[in-house]
Write an enzyme that holds these catalytic residues in place. Structure first.
Site, mmCIF file in Angstrom:
data_model
loop_
_atom_site.group_PDB
_atom_site.id
_atom_site.type_symbol
_atom_site.label_atom_id
_atom_site.label_comp_id
_atom_site.label_asym_id
_atom_site.label_seq_id
_atom_site.Cartn_x
_atom_site.Cartn_y
_atom_site.Cartn_z
ATOM 1 N N SER A 1 0.222 -0.463 -4.927
ATOM 2 C CA SER A 1 -1.353 0.574 -4.845
ATOM 3 C C SER A 1 -1.315 2.221 -4.402
ATOM 4 O O SER A 1 -0.700 1.890 -2.792
ATOM 5 C CB SER A 1 -2.348 -0.305 -3.868
ATOM 6 N N ASN B 1 1.312 -1.389 0.253
ATOM 7 C CA ASN B 1 0.338 -0.050 -0.236
ATOM 8 C C ASN B 1 0.714 1.309 -0.547
ATOM 9 O O ASN B 1 1.385 1.284 1.053
ATOM 10 C CB ASN B 1 -0.766 -0.130 1.530
ATOM 11 N N GLU B 2 0.745 1.827 -1.037
ATOM 12 C CA GLU B 2 1.356 3.441 -1.336
ATOM 13 C C GLU B 2 3.017 3.681 -0.874
ATOM 14 O O GLU B 2 4.085 4.004 -0.938
ATOM 15 C CB GLU B 2 0.865 4.098 -0.527
ATOM 16 N N THR B 3 3.621 2.255 -1.229
ATOM 17 C CA THR B 3 5.338 2.166 -0.366
ATOM 18 C C THR B 3 5.701 2.822 -1.778
ATOM 19 O O THR B 3 7.047 3.267 -1.617
ATOM 20 C CB THR B 3 5.263 0.605 -0.520
#
Length: 879
Positions: A519, A468-470
């Protein structure tokens, strides 16, 4: 040791049969614990546990021990022993931060029989230790785990003896343990990677902008002793090579661990066939790991579909290993047969991003799911069912299982399988930049192997996502100021981990399910206003404080996050506050239960852009929910109208992990907010969506149906007293799997029809099919602040008995967001936060254990105009 694998292939053909729904009750995290076993012995270690805090001063061996629950964690054990107060009450969170800096130990004394020790192999198995720990068995250290998401198996026969045995687990402070590992990385001082990421545990424990900080420790998943002789089935996977309505070709992959070489009979049975169908083969096994593939062909299979597209049948397969005529081990696996394609073809908008299930392009409708509780072992079967069935009931067909929590229990995915809820499954990496050490890479590869093996048979999992968003976090402050050579090394590590290691694990173990690196992500493609690819997180609404209408400026291919906050209802607020805490939304306790910086102020600022100041605290809670629901409705309907350019609408977020002001549509106690009721309407299989654009009111109909459907479209221009100024009635044929404009009314025509004063009129569209009302939707012709509603005078009549009641509500004028509530009683309403047309009587069903008199006494019904002082003009929300 490099494991030796031998693959043996046989095949057979099965005829399909009709399956009923399957009931799931087991909650064990490990698939091993779920297995139906023969011969091999399991000793579950879930009784007699004790725990204590390790203090710096010398400690007597028997002092300070308290009863503990396993599985569990130190916070829950402290609560159970009345050593700490309710962590969720008022500002107690701030008083409990000492726990993360303390070290803890757990112990359990258990008996082992001579018969168990006589087995050839005796293993100690942990399904989850959170997180860094040292494990001692009868005084000998046997394990030094550092990943709460791993399954740990330790040969233990040499350390065990007949009679009483002692298992002791030491958990150092997770903060200190992480700092120790981080200090050994020579790059950490340059990359500034957070030390906490060096120990693999749930990121949300450290706090999030919707959740508290409770960094806990403990034996959070089951622990047991497993004893076996010649062989055990280590894994049983149903690999779906290709699946169609005509035929399904699958591989039953049986992984067998053996302690010696020799012949064995391996069989796979489909117990769902009309007559049990079995394939068996005599094989030669060697010591170590053997992987045996048995291809299976099922003609005319019963396929698994997402909710709204078909049924969810599950096949049951049983693998059996026999040696010398006796069953050595047996294992059962359930699987739903379906084909999944992540379609990424070039088109006029860039590159598509759509899931094709069994040949059908599915528009994904749903919400992001976070952990159900700050303390996972408090989550019950009822909790899972309440939230996931609520998602299904709101016409959702997908949830995104967010990567900052933990991999859920098998039960969670089994319920998703049963309900037809697709799962976008993040690997558990949330926002933080991850270390790049070689040991870390080995750790996450082993973790991914454990989790993919455990979960790959679930048909609900349709996407594996790296994090997530890394991916985008490299550009966030303060990393954006790091030297170029440091960022280059960090990016190389990122590619190795999320487009290398995790991708490789999925390709090897679950190739039939798509993998996506992050994502949001475009899979490293360059994007522009004319070329869009991948999935998107849209946070200009809220963080950027732009209007809700900004959603309609995006041309994303698949939206996996967008959201807006609201407060939960008063009954939920009362669970963590005193009366003085409810003086306003800005009291210290209310701010303690708001984890987003300036979150309460942001809600307040947005609210005042569209509405007057609510008249009191309770009214503010109500209007905040209306505000949230109206805002997300704008985005959700726009994304649905934009199909096939956009093929997914996943709003943030479905649930909460504690009582809080947040983006959720269902609060911590499972109570639906306005957004959840709205979602049931804007995610309906067929949606009518009137929208003001380009000088016209355009009426769209969006359909998820796989066949065209006849219907009648009725559109009216009305004033708030119910006078019809303009009306259109037409028979339409609704195109399947499409969004299309079926009526176009120029605004000039509406003005000529009596809508010159746009503040006092609205457009309502109704769609019916036969005698069934399919969809209704309203839109306004003026900005929200300029639309003035008349005070609604609601007439309410309640009848019924024996727990089933009917609430009839009427208003002479348009009543917006009619809200039904009870003081303290529980009830389930068929609808809520709905619009009531002038002169219309709407019947709402209520299910409650309360008597009719008790229900009447506590029943409150209001509409939007009731939330503001009488002298203040009430407003209606613009669609």
């Amino acid at each position: 040791m490099r494991r030796t694998i031998r693959r043996i292939v046989v095949s057979f053909i099965l005829a399909a049969t009709t399956l009923g729904f399957v009931s799931f009750n087991a909650r064990a995290q490990s698939s091993l614990a779920q297995s139906s076993r023969a011969q091999n012995s399991v000793l579950t270690l879930d009784h007699g546990w004790q725990f204590r805090q390790i203090i710096p001063t010398p400690q007597d061996a028997e002092s300070g021990w308290l009863p503990a629950t396993v599985p569990g964690d130190v916070h829950l054990d402290l609560i159970a022993n009345k050593k700490i107060e309710d962590p969720f009450y008022r500002n107690n969170e701030s008083k409990l931060q000492w726990i993360e800096n303390a070290s803890w130990e757990y112990r359990d004394s258990f008996d082992v029989t001579p018969g168990l020790l006589a087995r050839s192999n005796v293993d100690l198995v942990f399904d989850g230790l959170d997180a860094a720990a040292q494990v001692y068995l009868n005084g000998a250290q046997v394990l030094n785990p550092d990943d709460s998401f791993r399954v740990w198996r330790v040969p233990a026969k040499a350390q065990l003896h007949a009679g009483s045995n002692l298992l002791r687990i030491v958990f150092p402070s997770p903060i200190a343990a992480a700092q120790l590992v981080a200090a050994a990385d020579p790059w950490q001082s340059r990359t500034k990677v957070e030390p906490k990421t060096y120990i693999r545990k749930a990121a949300y424990e450290y706090g999030w902008d919707w959740g508290p900080r409770f960094v806990t420790s403990g034996i959070w998943r089951p622990v047991r002793i497993e004893a076996w002789d010649k062989a055990r089935i280590a894994d049983f996977a149903i690999r779906q090579c290709d699946v169609s309505k005509a035929v399904a070709h699958i591989d039953a992959e049986v992984e067998i661990e053996t302690s010696s070489s020799g012949p064995a009979q391996v069989s796979v049975q489909d117990s769902t066939a009309a007559g049990p169908a079995t394939a068996s083969r005599l094989v030669a096994l060697h010591a170590g790991t053997n992987v045996i593939d048995i291809p299976i062909e099922i003609r005319q299979p019963k396929l698994w579909y997402p909710a709204g597209y078909g049924d969810q049948p599950l096949y049951e397969f049983t693998a059996n290993v026999s040696i010398a005529g006796q069953t050595a081990d047996k294992r059962t696996a359930k699987a739903g047969l379906r084909s999944i394609v992540l379609d990424r073809h070039l088109d006029q908008w860039g590159r598509s991003f759509q899931l094709i299930v069994n040949g059908i392009p599915v528009f994904a409708k749903g919400a992001d799911v976070i952990p159900f509780d700050s303390f996972p072992n408090r989550v019950t079967t009822a909790d899972y069912r309440r939230i996931l069935e609520s998602a299904r009931d709101a016409n959702m067909n997908m949830i995104r299982h967010w990567g900052g929590g933990y991999y859920e229990t098998d039960e969670f995915y089994q319920i998703c399988d049963e309900l037809g809820i697709m799962v976008w499954q993040d690997f558990m990496f949330g926002n933080d930049w991850q270390p790049g050490t070689y040991n870390f890479k080995l750790t996450i590869e082993a973790e991914a192997e454990d989790q993919v093996r455990r979960l790959r048979n679930h048909p609900s999992i349709v996407v594996w996502c790296g994090n997530n968003e890394t991916e985008e976090a490299l550009g966030w402050a303060p990393r954006d100021k790091l030297p170029l050579e440091v960022k280059y090394q960090m990016w190389q590590d990122y590619l190795t981990e999320f487009s290398g290691i995790l991708n490789r694990v999925v390709e090897r173990l679950n190739a039939e399910t798509p993998y996506w690196p992050s994502s949001p992500s475009s899979d490293y493609e360059e994007l522009s206003s004319k070329y869009q690819s991948g999935d998107a997180h849209l946070w200009d609404v809220w963080h950027g404080r732009v209007p809700f209408s900004t959603y309609e400026t995006h041309n994303s291919r698949f939206v996996t996050e967008y959201g807006f906050q609201s407060f939960p209802e008063m009954r939920t607020i009362e669970t963590f506050t005193r009366p003085e805490d409810r003086a306003s939304i800005f009291t210290p306790v209310m701010l303690a239960h708001q984890k987003n910086n300036e979150g309460n102020a942001i809600i307040h600022d947005y609210l005042l852009k569209d509405y007057p100041e609510p008249k009191d605290f309770a009214s503010f809670l109500y209007v905040s929910q209306v505000l949230q629901a109206e805002g997300i409705k704008i985005g959700a309907e726009y994304f649905r109208r934009s199909r096939p350019e956009t093929m997914g609408s996943i709003f943030w977020q479905l649930n909460d992990c504690w009582p809080v002001a947040s983006w959720s549509s269902i609060d911590y106690y499972g109570r639906w907010k306005a957004l959840q009721y709205y979602a049931r309407r804007f995610y309906a299989p067929i949606l009518v969506s009137p929208h003001v654009e380009g000088g016209s009111v355009k009426v769209y109909i969006v359909s998820d149906k796989t066949a065209a459907q006849p219907a009648t479209l009725r559109v009216r221009l009305m004033d708030f007293d119910g006078k019809v100024l303009l009306e259109s009635n037409q028979n339409v044929s609704i195109d399947q799997l499409a969004s299309k404009v079926y009526l176009d009314w120029p605004l000039a025509r509406l003005a000529q029809s009596g809508a010159a004063d746009t503040s006092r009129v609205f457009v309502v569209a109704d769609l019916t099919s036969g005698n069934t009302h399919v969809s209704r939707n309203l839109t306004y012709l003026a900005p929200t602040k300029e639309v003035h509603l008349k005070p609604a005078q609601l007439t309410v009549e309640t009848t019924g008995a024996n727990g089933k009641y009917t609430i009839r509500i009427t208003s002479p004028v348009l009543a917006r967001d009619v809200y039904i509530s009870l003081d303290s009683l529980d009830a389930k309403f068929s609808d809520n936060y709905f619009d009531l047309m002038p002169g219309e009587t709407l019947e709402i069903t209520a299910t409650s254990a309360a008597t009719l008199d008790a229900l009447k006494e506590q029943l409150h019904v209001i509409s939007l105009t009731d939330a503001f002082a009488p002298s203040t003009p009430a407003t209606a929300s613009a669609r």
